[in-house]
Design an enzyme around this catalytic site. Structure first.
Site, mmCIF file in Angstrom:
data_model
loop_
_atom_site.group_PDB
_atom_site.id
_atom_site.type_symbol
_atom_site.label_atom_id
_atom_site.label_comp_id
_atom_site.label_asym_id
_atom_site.label_seq_id
_atom_site.Cartn_x
_atom_site.Cartn_y
_atom_site.Cartn_z
ATOM 1 N N ARG A 120 38.762 8.589 47.356
ATOM 2 C CA ARG A 120 37.795 7.970 46.419
ATOM 3 C C ARG A 120 36.384 8.543 46.601
ATOM 4 N NH1 ARG A 120 38.583 1.667 46.464
ATOM 5 N NH2 ARG A 120 37.125 1.876 44.728
ATOM 6 N N ASP A 312 37.439 -5.737 38.120
ATOM 7 C CA ASP A 312 38.598 -5.995 38.982
ATOM 8 C C ASP A 312 39.699 -6.783 38.271
ATOM 9 O OD1 ASP A 312 37.370 -4.672 41.036
ATOM 10 O OD2 ASP A 312 36.646 -6.473 42.043
ATOM 11 N N LYS A 339 39.203 3.383 41.066
ATOM 12 C CA LYS A 339 39.449 2.186 41.885
ATOM 13 C C LYS A 339 40.580 2.495 42.874
ATOM 14 C CE LYS A 339 36.208 -0.400 40.408
ATOM 15 N NZ LYS A 339 35.129 -0.743 41.342
HETATM 16 C C1 S3P Z 1 32.663 -4.824 44.843
HETATM 17 C C2 S3P Z 1 32.190 -4.180 43.740
HETATM 18 C C3 S3P Z 1 33.041 -3.601 42.714
HETATM 19 C C4 S3P Z 1 34.475 -4.121 42.792
HETATM 20 C C5 S3P Z 1 34.988 -4.184 44.192
HETATM 21 C C6 S3P Z 1 34.100 -5.050 45.065
HETATM 22 C C7 S3P Z 1 31.702 -5.335 45.826
HETATM 23 O O1 S3P Z 1 33.029 -2.202 42.855
HETATM 24 O O2 S3P Z 1 35.317 -3.321 42.003
HETATM 25 O O3 S3P Z 1 36.297 -4.714 44.223
HETATM 26 O O4 S3P Z 1 32.070 -6.179 46.657
HETATM 27 O O5 S3P Z 1 30.541 -4.894 45.785
HETATM 28 P P1 S3P Z 1 31.862 -1.312 42.168
HETATM 29 O O6 S3P Z 1 30.612 -2.019 42.456
HETATM 30 O O7 S3P Z 1 31.892 0.022 42.806
HETATM 31 O O8 S3P Z 1 32.218 -1.261 40.723
#
Ligand code: S3P
Length: 425
Positions: A120, A312, A339
């Site tokens: 990732r 999510d 993701k």
């Molecule tokens: C999260 C932010 C999200 C989400 C992840 C948890 C976090 O990702 O998809 O499951 O706890 O800050 P992104 O902020 O990169 O979109």
């Protein structure tokens, strides 16, 4: 490799205060305790692989952790160099936030993760951190883990992020707290705001105005956290979809965060026709309450705004779309591609295997509502894909391969599902 099978069910009823505690808030509770002076107290910490990895790392970094099985207390000793390799497992949140936290710490640190996390993109945090003086590197010129960090002094910044990502925002806020001046972070759309709420609650000076966050460097340690982690709306959402697609279905989820940046998927489900009510009962760092969802026939929807507020939940929402009348469309969601799996591809491929017609776009997909058919599906090592397609099983019967990944976020998922339908593992 463990498989699970869910049998079709005529009904779905679940009332629960035992949905997995919030993953985002649990990660942050453990990490932010390191910045506190004194002992932080965390109740209802998510005991899942991702967040337990974060807790272990916090211990490697020198914090004293006591766990009585119910409350976790963390006494910080600052951040100490460690001979351990810091393993974030499957968690992008863990890895990206630790980049921000460790960039200014004295010493050398190595962050790694599992086979999925190592694929990732990390440049979204390593590049802006390097720009303010951080010494960070990794494969592919700092884009891929393992990452190594040598703590350095950080300059104040004004940073305009191209992506609405709470992980990027949080990494930069953590860096800003230990930089040499007042910093400004801007994002294209407001992403989840737990970091701002929690750090401000601990005494940090953080001011949010629309899409702009200003952060003042810490002059002293923060006050300890004293938190009870609410239930995770992203985990609760699987059961909301279950109720919404089953005639007569009904679920009541208690003690869940009602933070507006986290419940957008419920709003979309409501727009599709489900009956949903939200009842506020508490306020501690976050608004907390109950969400009740009742079945009603669903109609198609187009989702193209506030994508970061429901990123999510899009896989689970795709199951509701498959059961709705008409063609639903998801746009502006290219973030889904990076993701835990490429969720545009994994959603579309699995829906097709269930007999649902789809269209794939670079930044989303269309789902044409129809009749789900029984199928054997892959999880692609992605917890949310696994759980979404097990929920689809309530309609048509599904078998999902490689379901161990569910332990990264929702260890009691099967226990709760088995209260509502026949499940085999
Ligand atoms: C999260 C932010 C999200 C989400 C992840 C948890 C976090 O990702 O998809 O499951 O706890 O800050 P992104 O902020 O990169 O979109």
């Amino acid at each position: 490799m463990m498989r699970a099978k869910v049998y079709p069910s005529e009904s779905f009823h679940l009332r629960s205060d035992a949905i997995a505690p919030d993953k985002s808030i649990s990660h942050r509770s453990a990490m932010f305790a390191i910045l506190a002076e004194g002992e932080s107290r965390i109740e209802n910490f998510l005991r899942a692989e991702d967040t337990l990895n974060t807790l272990t790392i916090v211990g490697h970094l020198g914090a004293e952790i006591y766990d009585d099985g119910s409350v976790i207390t963390i006494r910080s000793n600052g951040i100490k160099e460690t001979p351990e390799i810091l393993d974030c497992g499957n968690s992008g949140t863990g890895m990206r936030l630790f980049c921000g936290l460790l960039s200014s710490a004295e010493g050398h640190f190595v962050l790694t993760g599992d086979e999925y996390l190592k694929r990732r993109p990390m440049k979204r945090v390593t590049q802006p951190l390097r720009n303010i003086g951080a010494k960070l590197d990794g494969r592919n010129n700092g884009d891929l883990a393992p990452l190594c960090i040598r703590g350095a002094s950080l300059n104040a910044f004004e940073y305009e992020s191209k992506i609405a990502s709470a992980q990027v925002k949080s990494a930069m806020i953590l860096a800003a707290l230990r930089s040499n001046g007042v910093c400004t972070f801007r994002e294209p759309e407001l992403s989840r705001d737990h970091t701002e709420r929690m750090l401000a609650g601990m005494g940090a000076r953080i001011e949010v105005e629309g899409l702009q966050t200003r952060i003042w460097p810490l002059e002293k340690g923060l006050s300890p956290l004293n938190i009870r982690v609410p239930a995770d709306p992203s985990s609760a959402f699987f059961f909301a979809v279950a109720a919404a697609i089953t005639p007569g279905g009904h679920t009541i989820i208690e003690g869940v965060t009602l933070n507006p940046t986290r419940i957008e998927a419920f709003k979309v489900l409501e727009k599709m026709g489900a009956e949903i009510t939200y009842t506020l009962s508490d306020e501690r760092y976050e608004p907390i309450g109950t969400i009740e969802v009742k079945y009603a026939p669903l109609r198609a929807v187009t989702v193209e705004e506030n994508i970061s507020w429901l990123i999510d939940e899009l896989p689970a929402l795709s199951i509701a779309m498959a059961c709705a009348e008409g063609k639903s469309i998801v746009k502006n969601a290219e973030e889904l591609r990076v993701k835990e799996s490429d969720r545009i591809k994994t959603v579309v491929d699995n829906l097709n295997l269930c007999g649902i017609e789809t269209e794939e776009y670079p930044d989303g997909y269309a789902v044409i509502g129809g009749e789900l058919k029984s199928a054997t599906l892959k999880s692609y090592g992605d917890h949310r894909i696994a759980m979404s397609f097990l929920i689809a099983g309530l309609k048509c019967g599904t078998e999902v391969e490689d379901v161990e990944c569910i332990n990264t976020s929702f260890p009691n998922f099967f226990e709760l599902l088995a209260q509502c339908t026949k499940v085999e593992r």
